[in-house]
Design a protein around this motif. Structure first.
Motif, PDB file in Angstrom:
ATOM      1  N   LEU A  77      -5.375   5.098  -1.307  1.00 19.00           N
ATOM      2  CA  LEU A  77      -4.849   6.336  -0.735  1.00 19.00           C
ATOM      3  C   LEU A  77      -5.617   7.571  -1.215  1.00 19.00           C
ATOM      4  O   LEU A  77      -5.806   8.510  -0.456  1.00 19.00           O
ATOM      5  CB  LEU A  77      -3.357   6.484  -1.053  1.00 19.00           C
ATOM      6  N   PRO A 121      -0.930   4.179   6.263  1.00 19.59           N
ATOM      7  CA  PRO A 121      -1.666   2.921   6.090  1.00 19.59           C
ATOM      8  C   PRO A 121      -1.363   1.929   7.207  1.00 19.59           C
ATOM      9  O   PRO A 121      -0.249   1.902   7.710  1.00 19.59           O
ATOM     10  CB  PRO A 121      -1.119   2.389   4.761  1.00 19.59           C
ATOM     11  N   HIS A 180       2.145  10.763  -8.436  1.00 23.12           N
ATOM     12  CA  HIS A 180       1.159  10.986  -7.366  1.00 23.12           C
ATOM     13  C   HIS A 180       1.692  11.998  -6.353  1.00 23.12           C
ATOM     14  O   HIS A 180       2.849  11.937  -5.952  1.00 23.12           O
ATOM     15  CB  HIS A 180       0.852   9.663  -6.667  1.00 23.12           C
ATOM     16  N   ALA A 193       1.400  12.214  -3.303  1.00 22.92           N
ATOM     17  CA  ALA A 193       1.837  11.669  -2.017  1.00 22.92           C
ATOM     18  C   ALA A 193       3.299  11.226  -2.061  1.00 22.92           C
ATOM     19  O   ALA A 193       3.863  10.865  -1.038  1.00 22.92           O
ATOM     20  CB  ALA A 193       0.944  10.493  -1.611  1.00 22.92           C
ATOM     21  N   LYS A 223       6.109   2.534  -1.106  1.00 26.93           N
ATOM     22  CA  LYS A 223       5.018   3.385  -0.609  1.00 26.93           C
ATOM     23  C   LYS A 223       3.767   3.195  -1.462  1.00 26.93           C
ATOM     24  O   LYS A 223       2.660   3.140  -0.930  1.00 26.93           O
ATOM     25  CB  LYS A 223       5.428   4.859  -0.599  1.00 26.93           C
ATOM     26  N   ALA A 233       2.399  -0.073  -0.104  1.00 27.93           N
ATOM     27  CA  ALA A 233       1.956  -0.095   1.300  1.00 27.93           C
ATOM     28  C   ALA A 233       0.795   0.862   1.543  1.00 27.93           C
ATOM     29  O   ALA A 233      -0.137   0.535   2.281  1.00 27.93           O
ATOM     30  CB  ALA A 233       3.129   0.253   2.210  1.00 27.93           C
ATOM     31  N   ALA A 234       0.854   2.045   0.949  1.00 29.46           N
ATOM     32  CA  ALA A 234      -0.206   3.029   1.194  1.00 29.46           C
ATOM     33  C   ALA A 234      -1.346   2.869   0.201  1.00 29.46           C
ATOM     34  O   ALA A 234      -2.341   3.560   0.277  1.00 29.46           O
ATOM     35  CB  ALA A 234       0.367   4.442   1.096  1.00 29.46           C
ATOM     36  N   ARG A 235      -1.173   1.949  -0.714  1.00 27.86           N
ATOM     37  CA  ARG A 235      -2.128   1.681  -1.790  1.00 27.86           C
ATOM     38  C   ARG A 235      -2.453   2.948  -2.582  1.00 27.86           C
ATOM     39  O   ARG A 235      -3.599   3.429  -2.607  1.00 27.86           O
ATOM     40  CB  ARG A 235      -3.403   1.034  -1.250  1.00 27.86           C
ATOM     41  N   ILE A 236      -1.429   3.474  -3.205  1.00 28.42           N
ATOM     42  CA  ILE A 236      -1.635   4.569  -4.157  1.00 28.42           C
ATOM     43  C   ILE A 236      -2.284   3.939  -5.385  1.00 28.42           C
ATOM     44  O   ILE A 236      -1.757   2.974  -5.933  1.00 28.42           O
ATOM     45  CB  ILE A 236      -0.290   5.244  -4.499  1.00 28.42           C
ATOM     46  N   PRO A 237      -3.428   4.431  -5.795  1.00 26.54           N
ATOM     47  CA  PRO A 237      -4.180   3.730  -6.835  1.00 26.54           C
ATOM     48  C   PRO A 237      -3.530   3.857  -8.215  1.00 26.54           C
ATOM     49  O   PRO A 237      -2.809   4.810  -8.489  1.00 26.54           O
ATOM     50  CB  PRO A 237      -5.541   4.410  -6.820  1.00 26.54           C
ATOM     51  N   ARG A 270      -4.824   4.391 -11.423  1.00 19.67           N
ATOM     52  CA  ARG A 270      -5.939   4.746 -12.293  1.00 19.67           C
ATOM     53  C   ARG A 270      -5.876   6.230 -12.642  1.00 19.67           C
ATOM     54  O   ARG A 270      -5.190   7.003 -11.994  1.00 19.67           O
ATOM     55  CB  ARG A 270      -7.273   4.437 -11.594  1.00 19.67           C
TER      56      ARG A 270
END
Lengths: 116, 408
Positions: A90, A112, B96, B98, B141, B144-148, B150
Motif C-alpha cells: 500500500l 486493492p 498507518h 490509511a 484492511k 487486504a490492502a497490504r499495509i506494509p 516495516r
C-alpha cells in the motif's frame, strides 16, 4: 499486488460543461505520469470514462434483460477514470497515487484487488 | 513476542493467536512440569510452532509466501535489537495513515500496548463487540490492502513518526480531559498507557526531538494529575493548584528531557515547544513566580510553526499575565469566527471578562462554556466560577432590596 486507482470527479465536469472535464494542462500532466508508470513497470491499464449520463444499466437476473438509462447510482461525485497499477504494498501504491492526484488534479481512491 | 511473530508470519491475527496459545499452554503445563530454564525462548518456540500449525491447517491462499518467510527465518532466539525493530515496525503498521484515527488508537493499544479488547472498549466507552469489530476491520484492511510491516523509508520517516506521535497525543488527551457525561473526568489508564508507549518509542528512536518532546509534555502534564482534581470532583486550574501535590520525580524527568533537547541546539518542533512551556510552569514553586515573558516567547515560536487558533488562544492567556486582561481579550475576540464552538474559547473569555469587571458578559460566556464542555469536572469548575459572579440584574428594572444579612 494490483490496485485500482479511481479518479473522483467532484464537480469539475459540471463546471467545465463537457464530458471530458480535464483541462489541457491536466491532460499533459496525466500523460507524463502515464509514461512514468510504464517506464517503471507499474502500468497495468488506465482509461478515462464518459459522463455517467452516458451509462446504461443492464439487469438480466430475471427472465428478461432490462436496460435502464443512466448510472446505477446517482451522485454528485462520480468515477471519471482509473488506473490499474502494480505495487508491492500500500505504501508504494499510495506514493504513486499521490503523484497521480497531483497530475490529474482530482481526488483519488486506492483500492486493492482481491489476491488470488 | 507478537511483534516478532508478526514479522515472521506477516499476519497480526496469526501472531496474536499463536502468542495467546503459547501462554495458555504455559499456564497449563508450567505448574505441573516446572518452569523451563529459558521461559522466553520456550514461549517463542511454542508460539512459532502454533503459528506454523495454524497456517498449515488453514491452507491460506498465500501459503507459499508465508512458508518461504518461515524457511528464511530460522533463528528462534532473536537479539534484543531485532525484537525492538519488530516492535517499531508494528507501531508504524498500527499507526498507518490509511487507517481511521480511532482504529489506529485501538490497534496500537491492542497490538503494541497489549491491552485486551474489553479494556480498550472501556477506555473508549464503546461496546466490546463494537471495539472487536473495529479492530478486526483494521486488521482486515492491513491484510487486504497490504499495509506494509516495516519502518518507513528515510524520506517518509518524519511524516510517519509525527503520525505515530499524533496517535499517542490523542490517546493521552482523551485520558487527560475525558469527554462523555458518564466517564471519569481523568482516565489514568489512558494517560499511563500513552506515556508507556511514548517511553517505548523514545527507547527505539532516542535521537528524535519530537519523540522526546512529546514524552516530556506528557510527563509534565501527568505530574500535575493529583492536583488537577479537587476532592469534590472539580477541575482545579493551574493557577489554583496545590503545587506541593505535583509529582516531583515526573517533573524532574520532564525537565531533564527538555534540557536535553535545548542542549542539541536543533530548532524545536511543536511538542518540544509545548513541553518547554510546561517546563516553565512546573519550574515555578508559586504561580506568582511564573516566568510569563518566557511562556509568551515560547508561544510566539509555536504560533510560527502552528498557526491554529487554539495556539493563539493559549498565547493570549499568557499575554493577559503581562499586558493585562484587556489586551488579551482583544486578541481572544479576534478568534471568534473560528473558535465559537470551542469550550475553552468561552471559558477564557469568561475569565478575562470577569477580571475586567464585566460580569454580565462574563456570565454569558461561562454559560456557553458550560454548555460546550464535555468534561464533568470542567463543567463543575466553570459552574462554580459563574456562580461567584454578581447576580444578574432583574429584567423588570425594579431595584432589588438587599437581603437583610448583607452588609453585616
Amino acid at each position: 499486488m494490483q490496485y485500482l486507482v479511481s479518479v473522483i470527479d467532484d464537480g469539475q465536469a459540471l463546471a467545465a460543461q463537457k464530458d471530458d472535464s480535464a483541462t489541457a494542462g491536466e491532460m499533459a500532466a496525466i500523460d507524463v505520469f502515464n509514461d512514468r508508470l510504464q517506464a517503471e513497470g507499474r502500468w497495468v491499464f488506465a482509461g478515462g470514462l464518459g459522463f455517467p449520463s452516458a451509462a446504461t444499466v443492464v439487469d438480466n437476473r430475471g427472465e428478461q434483460a432490462v436496460f435502464t438509462d443512466g448510472p446505477f447510482v446517482e451522485s454528485k461525485e462520480f468515477l471519471a477514470g482509473f488506473w490499474i497499477i502494480e505495487a508491492a504494498d500500500l505504501d508504494e501504491a499510495l506514493k504513486l497515487a499521490t503523484d497521480g492526484s497531483k497530475a490529474c488534479n482530482r481526488r483519488i481512491e486506492v483500492r486493492p484487488f482481491l489476491v488470488r | 513476542m507478537v511483534a516478532s511473530l508478526t514479522r515472521r508470519f506477516s499476519d497480526l491475527d496469526i501472531a496474536e493467536d499463536a502468542a495467546g496459545e503459547a501462554f495458555a499452554i504455559a499456564v497449563e503445563r508450567w505448574p505441573a512440569d516446572g518452569v523451563p530454564p529459558n521461559p522466553g525462548a520456550w514461549l517463542t518456540t511454542t508460539a512459532n510452532r502454533k503459528a506454523i500449525d495454524r497456517i498449515r491447517r488453514e491452507h491460506k491462499r498465500d501459503d507459499k509466501h508465508r512458508e518461504a518467510l518461515m524457511v528464511l527465518d530460522d533463528d528462534p532466539l532473536e537479539p534484543v535489537g531485532a525484537i525492538d525493530d519488530d516492535r517499531l515496525r508494528l507501531i508504524f503498521t498500527c499507526c498507518h495513515p490509511a487507517l481511521a484515527m480511532e482504529a489506529r488508537m485501538a490497534l496500537t493499544l491492542r497490538m503494541v500496548g497489549g491491552l485486551t479488547v474489553p479494556e480498550i472498549a472501556r477506555a473508549f466507552l464503546v461496546q466490546e463487540a463494537t471495539m472487536g469489530r473495529r479492530i478486526t476491520r483494521a486488521k482486515d484492511k492491513i491484510r487486504a490492502a497490504r499495509i506494509p510491516y516495516r519502518v518507513p523509508s528515510t524520506e517518509d520517516l518524519p511524516a510517519r513518526v509525527s503520525g505515530v506521535l499524533a496517535v499517542l497525543f490523542l490517546l493521552f488527551n482523551e485520558g487527560y480531559l475525558a469527554t462523555g457525561p458518564d466517564t471519569d473526568p481523568i482516565r489514568h489508564e489512558l494517560t499511563a498507557e500513552a506515556i508507556r508507549l511514548a517511553r517505548l518509542i523514545r527507547a527505539l528512536m532516542p535521537a528524535d526531538g519530537e519523540v522526546a518532546g512529546l514524552l516530556a509534555l506528557m510527563l509534565l502534564t501527568e505530574a500535575r494529575r493529583h492536583a488537577r482534581m479537587s476532592a469534590s470532583g472539580e477541575l482545579v486550574t493551574l493557577t489554583e493548584q496545590d503545587r506541593g501535590a505535583w509529582d516531583s520525580a515526573l517533573i524532574a524527568e520532564g525537565h531533564h528531557l527538555v534540557r536535553e533537547r535545548l542542549a542539541t541546539g536543533v530548532a524545536p518542533g511543536r511538542y518540544q515547544l509545548l513541553a518547554a512551556i510546561n517546563a516553565v510552569h512546573t519550574s515555578a514553586g508559586d504561580v506568582r513566580d511564573t516566568d510569563w515573558s518566557q511562556v509568551v516567547a515560547l508561544y510566539d515560536q509555536l504560533v510560527s510553526l502552528d498557526p491554529s487558533p487554539i495556539v493563539a488562544l493559549n498565547r493570549a492567556i499568557a499575554v493577559a499575565e503581562i499586558d493585562g486582561p484587556d489586551v488579551a481579550l482583544a486578541l481572544v475576540d479576534r478568534l471568534d469566527d473560528r473558535l465559537a464552538e470551542y469550550h475553552a474559547y468561552h471559558a477564557t473569555r469568561a475569565d478575562l471578562l470577569r477580571r475586567l469587571g464585566r460580569s454580565q458578559e462574563s456570565r454569558a460566556a461561562y454559560d456557553r462554556a458550560i454548555d460546550l464542555s464535555g468534561n464533568t469536572a470542567e463543567a463543575a469548575y466553570l459552574t462554580r466560577r459563574r456562580d461567584q459572579l454578581a447576580p444578574p440584574s432583574r429584567e423588570s428594572g425594579v431595584i432589588v432590596l438587599s437581603e437583610p444579612w448583607e452588609g453585616r
